[in-house]
Design an enzyme around this catalytic site. Structure first.
Site, PDB file in Angstrom:
ATOM      1  N   ALA A 177     -57.747 -44.366  51.536  1.00 48.33           N
ATOM      2  CA  ALA A 177     -56.766 -45.427  51.328  1.00 48.33           C
ATOM      3  C   ALA A 177     -57.433 -46.624  50.668  1.00 48.33           C
ATOM      4  CB  ALA A 177     -56.138 -45.848  52.657  1.00 48.33           C
ATOM      5  N   CYS A 178     -56.768 -47.160  49.646  1.00 50.48           N
ATOM      6  CA  CYS A 178     -57.249 -48.366  48.971  1.00 50.48           C
ATOM      7  C   CYS A 178     -56.056 -49.238  48.637  1.00 50.48           C
ATOM      8  CB  CYS A 178     -58.076 -48.014  47.737  1.00 50.48           C
ATOM      9  SG  CYS A 178     -57.124 -47.317  46.384  1.00 50.48           S
ATOM     10  N   SER A 179     -56.257 -50.239  47.826  1.00 48.75           N
ATOM     11  CA  SER A 179     -55.192 -51.195  47.521  1.00 48.75           C
ATOM     12  C   SER A 179     -53.912 -50.506  47.054  1.00 48.75           C
ATOM     13  CB  SER A 179     -55.650 -52.192  46.458  1.00 48.75           C
ATOM     14  OG  SER A 179     -56.728 -52.942  46.938  1.00 48.75           O
TER      15      SER A 179
END
Length: 107
Positions: free
Chosen positions: A9-11
């Protein structure tokens, strides 16, 4: 069906997409059958509820959210860690995969 599900998960889920590809290649090389995918941090709740990943790796650019995300993964009994910044920057899929596998063993 995949043996394990590894969620990154990232931005926005975009910057981890290349890392997912590298991790999939590393897993294939090791003969592992993993479902590895990337998503945005805003989609974590949905994925925890519907996909039930076995491990969550958080992109270093959203490490500041670790406390909030860890509370959610702890409640779901899913191990979670922030991806090593150097491994992320180098797109070292093999090293990030190894870190995810270590979390699975400890989990």
């Amino acid at each position: 069906m995949a043996d394990k599900i590894i969620m990154l998960a990232c931005s926005a889920g975009m910057s981890t997409s290349l890392l997912v590809t590298k991790m999939q290649a590393a897993a294939k090389k090791l003969g592992r059958d993993y479902n590895i995918f990337a998503t945005s941090v805003s989609d974590i709740d949905n994925q925890l509820e519907n996909t039930h990943p076995d491990v969550l790796m958080l992109g270093p650019q959203v490490a500041y959210m670790k406390g909030d995300v860890k509370a959610k993964t702890d409640a779901a009994k899913i191990p979670m860690a922030v991806i090593n910044m150097q491994d992320y920057g180098m797109m070292a899929g093999d090293k990030v995969l190894a870190a995810a596998e270590q979390l699975l063993k400890e989990g």
